[in-house]
Motif scaffolding. Structure first.
Motif, PDB file in Angstrom:
ATOM      1  N   ILE A 261     -24.169   8.519  -9.915  1.00 39.12           N
ATOM      2  CA  ILE A 261     -24.184   8.811 -11.128  1.00 39.12           C
ATOM      3  C   ILE A 261     -23.571   7.769 -11.994  1.00 39.12           C
ATOM      4  CG2 ILE A 261     -23.794  10.422 -12.974  1.00 39.12           C
ATOM      5  CD1 ILE A 261     -26.031  11.282 -10.879  1.00 39.12           C
TER       6      ILE A 261
ATOM      7  N   LEU B 215     -29.560  13.564 -12.624  1.00 39.63           N
ATOM      8  CA  LEU B 215     -29.589  14.016 -11.332  1.00 39.63           C
ATOM      9  C   LEU B 215     -30.830  14.887 -11.024  1.00 39.63           C
ATOM     10  CD1 LEU B 215     -28.144  14.159  -8.733  1.00 39.63           C
ATOM     11  CD2 LEU B 215     -26.733  16.227  -9.568  1.00 39.63           C
TER      12      LEU B 215
ATOM     13  N   VAL C 150     -22.658  13.024  -3.834  1.00 41.80           N
ATOM     14  CA  VAL C 150     -22.840  12.747  -5.170  1.00 41.80           C
ATOM     15  C   VAL C 150     -21.538  12.297  -5.620  1.00 41.80           C
ATOM     16  CG1 VAL C 150     -23.664  13.398  -7.759  1.00 41.80           C
ATOM     17  CG2 VAL C 150     -24.666  14.521  -5.564  1.00 41.80           C
TER      18      VAL C 150
ATOM     19  N   VAL D 173     -26.215  10.083  -4.149  1.00 43.22           N
ATOM     20  CA  VAL D 173     -26.665   9.778  -5.394  1.00 43.22           C
ATOM     21  C   VAL D 173     -25.413   9.354  -6.158  1.00 43.22           C
ATOM     22  CG1 VAL D 173     -27.883  10.718  -7.676  1.00 43.22           C
ATOM     23  CG2 VAL D 173     -28.239  11.833  -5.309  1.00 43.22           C
TER      24      VAL D 173
ATOM     25  N   ALA E 266     -29.142   8.125 -12.349  1.00 40.34           N
ATOM     26  CA  ALA E 266     -28.824   8.516 -10.990  1.00 40.34           C
ATOM     27  C   ALA E 266     -29.711   7.797 -10.101  1.00 40.34           C
ATOM     28  CB  ALA E 266     -29.330  10.082 -11.064  1.00 40.34           C
TER      29      ALA E 266
END
Lengths: 238, 238, 238, 238, 238, 238
Positions: free
Chosen positions: A114, A137, A59, A112, A41
């Motif tokens: 991933i 995360l 995200v 964020v 993350a």
């Protein structure tokens, strides 16, 4: 009794190693048996254009396999110059699953990113990715809370995922590659820790399936995902 | 005395873990301090078009970094739709280095595809890749010999590589990322176990370098690579 | 005695034609025997994003071959939709070589884009490109000085390059295509007029090479590049 | 009562116009209210490489939207140079859905390429595509049977699809664009005429959903798809 | 009286240098004033798939500009990863123009690839390309005849091209860049030596044009192309 | 007498259906016999970078064919990852044709994007696209005038286009696919309602053509386009 000695309703051994890489804000090696995925993350201080100035975060996820994660070597998507349909489908699924448990207002104008990179594949890479990415995360966001950059943890609850299938007429939990290859039906369930569904995807590989079969697979998935929430929690307590 | 306590002529701790992945014919995790690269060797039963029907084999390499191998996340080349110049340069270097110690006639019409995937980067990823890929290649070819598919081992000798640089006027062996970032000169040496060069690449990052400086760097490299041959040999004896 | 009558330590006939094209700020046709490269220098009033606001300049290069510069026609990289590994490697080399002799602060927030287009290839295209590009760069910068846009010439010294190789065990200077095709070793040296190295790249094409062979090739290169500095200087005096 | 006067369990008006284009072996304009999709089936005499020589056939699908099918114009994927993730996901879904009702042995070594081109979008384009593509596929295969190229119709049963969603807590059948934009949950069901599922895809857009909600949506979908089978049958009888 | 002293019906000085490059079967440098194009013809022993086995040949063309052929540097199409619309349009025009004077049966199953690379642009690059490419094609085919590979010359007649435009209401022959930039109408004519048209392309840049204007431009073009046939013939006699 | 019963100087039946799609500011289905094209006009509030801040607008066009618009299915350009030469050529032609009748100052800093999507092809798709796109553009601009966003209609006059060809030595108006395939010459004329030319493109497909043949084709085109202006006017009056 399954090929590897498990019962129909058993998960493979699941291991979560936190802080697996030194640069990422959150990083996890998750193993479902021989399936191994590195989930990281990365926190960035900006959001995509469609969200700018709204005070809310984002995200998103990318997914890839090392060329030799699989039995025979597969071509790199960078060499082919484009990301394939299967990859697109999986990374969109991972992103949606994690966004479903986020409070984007608490995150503020941050993203964020991933990354789920499969280093060894033995079935269930997308569900392992979601389950591991949640922990990565969590760590990344927890770091922001601890540094005082976030007032509160933006995760509302946990999320995890598992695959279920019907092999020779029998519903089985957490298929490995051999089972997956011969499954008549393949379903992936993504659930939150309040026992609600985020994503349900079922595909008849060989034969359409009935309402009763769907219910049997759903029951298996619910019990399997409950076990995954425990494993995530234990990993986060270490 | 260097940042991490090493002397100017010391390698970082080098670790080679063989059989790291279960599907590849050869697979190695090589670590040069915090630099970690997964090297795999995949055997295929055909050769590129320009070699068909000549009874001779081929070895080629691909190199990539996980997006979060680095301090800040880098974009995937698959998403950008093209392989960058640095990647091209490195994977061509790895391929040439390994081909230099191969007897392609002994290999016959087969290809070995080397994949070097950096999972954590701290300087020297290309030289770690070459050093690890040799071991993965050895294991893959040894497997063919043991299965009787090859009459003799097609490797003529070992190959390994190391980086050297000049930092604040001092030649240093095996630069980590911090040293590399401030180096005036950066040289990579690829050598065989008969003490001969396969590749030499020197670049003045800040200031051109003299014949004397080149000789000092070359001496450091020769001693470092000798140590790498020992480490490879120990790994292959386990 | 070589194929074309030269001694081992002789350059081919080198010709530099300045102001070859009318639009570019600097433009040169450089010929190393039958190798012919058009080098242009284009001045732009901006710098890449990573340098903005720092008051410093940039020099970058692109390299290409006309499809029929070679014996058999090669495909255009524009039609293939991507720039190949060899092209990337060469244009990065040219850019680094020229930046090594620049004072970027004197250049200010400007970019100079070097284009090296090979119209006929007979070995040594990358070293001819560097040698000719220096002259084109000089002319472009000199023009800015003469127009009063630059206070002083940002070039610190001259840069030139030559290839050396080992053919049938003998080190030869400035290989043409036939010699290059049969060389055991191929080295390219880029030096500045203060007798220091900017880039050194050696590749064992057929057989690894020894320290002694490397030293012999280096000596040949140093003497050849000294002659190139004279030729550049004569061209700039006309 | 919904925005357009429908009850929660009602489909929009569905119209199927067969033989819509003159060149394709099967072609249909399907309308679900204001959603309009042209579905064509093209028969080719070969199969993809992985199926060659096995005596079995293949059905695959491509999906696209005209740039101005939507409220604001979207960029063409041909201009962007790549097919997006959503398109990949949908065309893979259409292909799997149709293959599920095919007897590929009866088809022999032939491919049927389905094209679904949305000319006007108002929600449910993927489910309309599947429902219409079945009819186009039927017509194309029926033509082969009538020309004596196929001994028997390779379709085992019919397939159709519908979307269901939860809007303001209420499960609704066959969402239009406005409803879809504000739905908390969105599920797509693909079923065969033997009342079995081929694909089930549920996504929590705003809030995870419970087992009870999933069951309510499933019931709506089953009744809606039964009505679609009648409409397909009526269209095929004309 | 025009900017460069020419009359309205005058060509610029046209020069054709044959055998300009040593590797190509035919190669020409053609100059229309400051417009300079290298045209090469490369013979290959195969034809595109759609012609295989028909005993007939093919001629095709590619066109490109060096980045600094123009006043301001243009990006390379190889770096952009795609060939632009203008390039496509021009190379298709060159190919069609040359095919129009070929007897493809006499050529047999061979391809001739024409490359037109503009090294300096000052208007009329596409018409200069066609005029020069004819000579390069002639030389390549004549070489095949002389080597006995072709029984007879497959060229039926000559082809040449010129641009015409209306500037400030006056029709002018062979526009240079300054004239072209301010032309109200721009027409390109491609003709054969039997005074027939192969291609006619007229575009109203600023104002639509009348039948009378089109006729005036056509007359200018016919006289200009007659002069070009003389120049081609003189070049081929040297 | 032609294949479909028309005389040499007759158009096919031309139908224009306005407001064909509900989202676009202007949208038309135009039919020239079996050729069917959907033309839409989309208004955007910005202009391309090269026009910003000049107070003037822009009109541009994109053109595409559904894969099964043609006898045999063609590949999607989105799947191939690039737009082909023919598509580029046609969309540039459509854009230039429409810009020729626009007063860009009256449009202000707005863009109109024209999309021409061929759903069924039977010859003359580019000329049908121009003729239909004019009506869609008219509707879009008229909408802006009626909403008070534009002070006056920016269209100076109408524009329409038709193809003409020579088949078996006879000039024919408005070729369908069968005629086009066997034409010796193919010309496209784009004219404005003041009887002036915007674009003229003639190509000798099999045999070069004479001045007399060009004049005969031009006469046919002028009479055909006059009829198209009537059809456009009637459509706009409904």
């Amino acid at each position: 009794m399954r090929f590897d000695g498990r019962g129909a309703e058993s998960l493979r051994e699941v291991k979560i190693t936190r802080n697996y890489l030194k640069h990422a804000e959150g990083s996890v090696l998750i193993e479902f048996g021989d399936t191994k995925v590195i989930c990281t993350a990365s926190v960035e201080g900006s959001v995509p254009p469609f969200l700018r100035g709204k005070g809310t975060g984002w995200v998103t996820a990318e997914y890839s396999m090392l060329p030799r994660a699989t039995h025979t070597r597969s071509h790199r998507e960078s060499s082919k110059g484009k990301v394939g349909g299967r990859t697109h489908e999986i990374q969109r699924l991972i992103g949606r699953s994690l966004r479903a448990v986020m409070d984007m207002n608490l995150l503020g104008e941050r993203s964020v990113l991933i990354d789920c990179d499969v280093i060894q594949a033995d079935g269930g890479t997308r569900t392992a990715s979601i389950t591991g990415a949640y922990v990565a995360l969590y760590d990344a966001l927890d770091g922001l809370v601890k540094k005082g950059e976030l007032a509160a943890m933006p995760l509302k609850e946990a999320v995890a995922a598992v695959s279920v299938g019907i092999v020779d007429g029998t519903p089985l939990l957490d298929l490995n590659y051999v089972e997956d290859s011969s499954a008549e039906v393949d379903m992936n369930f993504v659930m939150t820790s309040s026992n609600r569904f985020v994503e349900v995807q079922g595909t008849a590989e060989a034969e359409p399936f009935t309402v009763e079969q769907m219910d049997a697979m759903r029951d298996l998935a619910i019990s399997g995902i409950k076990r995954l929430f425990q494993i995530q929690k234990e990993a986060l307590c270490q």
